[in-house]
Design a protein around this motif. Structure first.
Motif, mmCIF file in Angstrom:
data_model
loop_
_atom_site.group_PDB
_atom_site.id
_atom_site.type_symbol
_atom_site.label_atom_id
_atom_site.label_comp_id
_atom_site.label_asym_id
_atom_site.label_seq_id
_atom_site.Cartn_x
_atom_site.Cartn_y
_atom_site.Cartn_z
ATOM 1 N N ASN A 113 36.956 37.118 30.621
ATOM 2 C CA ASN A 113 36.505 37.757 29.377
ATOM 3 C C ASN A 113 36.052 36.664 28.394
ATOM 4 O O ASN A 113 36.243 35.458 28.646
ATOM 5 C CB ASN A 113 37.628 38.566 28.736
ATOM 6 N N ARG B 66 25.531 42.551 35.665
ATOM 7 C CA ARG B 66 26.795 42.326 36.365
ATOM 8 C C ARG B 66 26.819 43.234 37.581
ATOM 9 O O ARG B 66 27.445 42.968 38.587
ATOM 10 C CB ARG B 66 27.968 42.643 35.431
ATOM 11 N N ARG C 19 43.392 38.041 27.596
ATOM 12 C CA ARG C 19 42.750 38.391 26.338
ATOM 13 C C ARG C 19 43.668 39.234 25.455
ATOM 14 O O ARG C 19 43.801 38.975 24.253
ATOM 15 C CB ARG C 19 41.464 39.169 26.597
ATOM 16 N N LYS D 152 39.514 45.803 39.241
ATOM 17 C CA LYS D 152 39.346 44.532 39.947
ATOM 18 C C LYS D 152 39.028 44.835 41.409
ATOM 19 O O LYS D 152 39.870 44.702 42.295
ATOM 20 C CB LYS D 152 40.635 43.717 39.804
ATOM 21 N N LEU E 108 36.499 43.994 32.635
ATOM 22 C CA LEU E 108 37.883 44.010 33.106
ATOM 23 C C LEU E 108 38.821 43.838 31.904
ATOM 24 O O LEU E 108 38.621 42.927 31.099
ATOM 25 C CB LEU E 108 38.121 42.874 34.106
ATOM 26 N N CYS F 174 38.395 33.554 28.646
ATOM 27 C CA CYS F 174 39.833 33.693 28.855
ATOM 28 C C CYS F 174 40.132 34.496 30.113
ATOM 29 O O CYS F 174 39.453 35.469 30.418
ATOM 30 C CB CYS F 174 40.500 34.312 27.641
ATOM 31 N N GLY F 175 41.141 34.049 30.842
ATOM 32 C CA GLY F 175 41.564 34.737 32.054
ATOM 33 C C GLY F 175 42.681 33.947 32.709
ATOM 34 O O GLY F 175 42.978 32.823 32.285
ATOM 35 N N THR F 176 43.278 34.525 33.727
ATOM 36 C CA THR F 176 44.352 33.831 34.431
ATOM 37 C C THR F 176 43.845 32.502 34.990
ATOM 38 O O THR F 176 44.471 31.460 34.812
ATOM 39 C CB THR F 176 44.881 34.720 35.569
ATOM 40 N N SER G 127 41.281 42.193 30.444
ATOM 41 C CA SER G 127 41.996 40.936 30.729
ATOM 42 C C SER G 127 43.379 40.910 30.076
ATOM 43 O O SER G 127 43.527 41.210 28.885
ATOM 44 C CB SER G 127 41.155 39.768 30.189
ATOM 45 N N ILE G 128 44.351 40.529 30.861
ATOM 46 C CA ILE G 128 45.723 40.407 30.350
ATOM 47 C C ILE G 128 45.810 39.193 29.431
ATOM 48 O O ILE G 128 46.476 39.217 28.395
ATOM 49 C CB ILE G 128 46.703 40.303 31.537
ATOM 50 N N GLU H 250 31.062 40.255 29.526
ATOM 51 C CA GLU H 250 32.016 39.219 29.962
ATOM 52 C C GLU H 250 31.303 38.287 30.923
ATOM 53 O O GLU H 250 30.091 38.348 31.075
ATOM 54 C CB GLU H 250 33.249 39.870 30.611
ATOM 55 N N THR H 251 32.048 37.419 31.580
ATOM 56 C CA THR H 251 31.449 36.523 32.571
ATOM 57 C C THR H 251 31.943 36.943 33.960
ATOM 58 O O THR H 251 32.659 37.937 34.103
ATOM 59 C CB THR H 251 31.824 35.056 32.298
ATOM 60 N N GLY H 252 31.579 36.174 34.990
ATOM 61 C CA GLY H 252 31.890 36.564 36.361
ATOM 62 C C GLY H 252 33.372 36.618 36.675
ATOM 63 O O GLY H 252 33.808 37.402 37.510
HETATM 64 N N1 PLP Z 1 37.191 39.370 33.870
HETATM 65 C C1 PLP Z 1 37.009 39.178 35.189
HETATM 66 C C2 PLP Z 1 35.723 39.619 35.800
HETATM 67 C C3 PLP Z 1 38.010 38.560 35.939
HETATM 68 O O1 PLP Z 1 37.848 38.349 37.241
HETATM 69 C C4 PLP Z 1 39.209 38.152 35.306
HETATM 70 C C5 PLP Z 1 40.296 37.563 36.061
HETATM 71 O O2 PLP Z 1 41.180 38.219 36.491
HETATM 72 C C6 PLP Z 1 39.345 38.363 33.936
HETATM 73 C C7 PLP Z 1 38.317 38.972 33.247
HETATM 74 C C8 PLP Z 1 40.586 37.938 33.212
HETATM 75 O O3 PLP Z 1 41.648 38.801 33.419
HETATM 76 P P1 PLP Z 1 43.156 38.284 33.322
HETATM 77 O O4 PLP Z 1 43.310 37.673 31.985
HETATM 78 O O5 PLP Z 1 43.945 39.521 33.463
HETATM 79 O O6 PLP Z 1 43.344 37.317 34.416
#
Ligand code: PLP
Ligand code: COI
Length: 340
Positions: A224, A173, A248, A183, A243, A282-284, A245-246, A219-221
């Motif tokens: 999560n 990564r 998650r 972020k 990161l 999972c992510g926004t 993740s909210i 995680e991915t790019g």
């Molecule tokens: N991981 C990465 C690398 C992200 O860019 C994101 C997106 O914001 C997330 C995880 C997910 O975080 P969130 O659920 O707070 O959007």
């Protein structure tokens, strides 16, 4: 809703909306901030952000609910994560209460760009900040700009709810110095080569491993990862280089409190993938996107949930989380902020 937008066919891209928020930091303080129609930013050629990538961002969404309100999901969490990112990058914190006020203000002004209920679209909100004054030596800028723009978006991965395929890349990564937990634009820039390469080879995303031992799932790019065990436990990697993740954190709460499932954050070794029955990102932006397959250097791991549909537990998590966001399910206190 007078905007000429094909809401049902939106992808995840930038569409210019009418208004954005701007505030500048100079002489040790933030100005009052204002709403502007100007989507351009003019900078000195040696601005801190251009030379040493001193910038961080957030991402959240405004949703139209079943009873036609416009709401945001947990903006206080984005405000606090952005404060952490700013501190780690030696930038001044934009006050968290002002962050939430500015998010509400910019959504209100762009209310006609919030997609209608039920079409799988939302108004993406992008707060960000960057060093603006000239720097030459490697040091933080003294002046900064905080902005928020919005853009209506559809699903992050093409194909809607169809499971996607990940691959374990040869590249790290490359979150430098373990700063993946903030972020920062820099972390994303360092992942672009891996993502372009994954797409060229026909994969939707990379599943990164920890860079120290390359044995544990990270995680991915842009999202999560969660897994479901064969006995229906929701598990997700514990790591301080991903990161936080909210989405998650919210899903782990939903799993326990709404679905009565066990949910655990723990180290996950790559060999364990064979033991899981479901996997999702999972992510926004990603919301909860099912993963059907992971390819690790020629070795394929096909999850029992398959390549056709979301796994059963993933679907329950998805329906509950989006139900809370869309006003169909009673939210935990403080999760939903009504804008209008
Ligand atoms: N991981 C990465 C690398 C992200 O860019 C994101 C997106 O914001 C997330 C995880 C997910 O975080 P969130 O659920 O707070 O959007
Ligand atoms: C988000 O989900 O808000 C993100 O920042 C992911 C992204 C890289 C588009």
């Amino acid at each position: 809703m007078n905007k000429n937008i094909d809401w049902s066919n939106l992808g995840f891209g930038y569409i210019k909306t009418d208004y954005r928020y701007v505030s500048n930091y100079k002489d040790g303080k933030w100005d009052n901030g204002n709403i502007t129609t100007d989507e351009t930013v003019t900078l000195n050629e040696s601005a801190g952000v251009l030379q040493y990538a001193q910038t961080c961002f957030e991402g959240l969404k405004a949703y139209r609910t079943i009873d036609n309100k416009v709401v945001c999901f947990r903006p206080d969490m984005n405000a606090s994560r952005m404060a952490d990112s700013a501190k780690r990058l030696e930038m001044p914190v934009f006050p968290e209460n002002r962050f939430i006020y500015a998010v509400k203000e910019v959504v209100k002004r762009n209310i006609d760009f919030v997609p209608p209920y039920g079409l799988g679209a939302a108004l993406y909100i992008r707060p960000y900040m960057f060093g603006t004054n000239p720097v030459m030596g490697v040091k933080p800028a003294d002046e900064y700009q905080f902005r928020i723009f919005t853009s209506p978006v559809g699903p992050y991965f093409k194909g809607g709810a169809k499971p996607i395929t990940l691959r374990v890349p040869d590249f790290d990564r490359a979150a430098p110095l373990g700063t993946g937990h903030v972020k920062a634009g820099l972390n994303y820039a360092m992942s672009l080569h891996a993502i372009v390469d994954a797409h060229k080879q026909g994969y939707n995303e990379n599943m990164y491993l920890d860079s120290a031992t390359r044995t544990k799932v990270e995680e991915t790019g842009g999202a999560n990862i969660i897994f479901v065990t064969k006995d229906n436990k929701v598990v997700t990697p514990k790591s301080n280089t991903i990161l936080p993740s909210i989405t998650r954190r919210s899903l782990m709460y939903v799993a326990k409190k709404y679905l009565g499932l066990q949910a655990e954050e723990r180290e996950i070794r790559i060999e364990e993938l064979n033991d899981f029955k479901e996997c999702a990102l999972c992510g926004t932006a990603a919301v909860l996107s099912p993963v059907g397959k992971v390819v690790d250097h020629g070795k394929e791991i096909l999850f029992p949930s398959g390549m056709e549909k979301m796994g059963e537990i993933t679907k329950k998590l998805y329906d509950t989380l989006t139900g809370i966001q869309m006003g169909k399910i009673e939210p935990p206190e403080g999760w939903i902020v009504t804008i209008e």
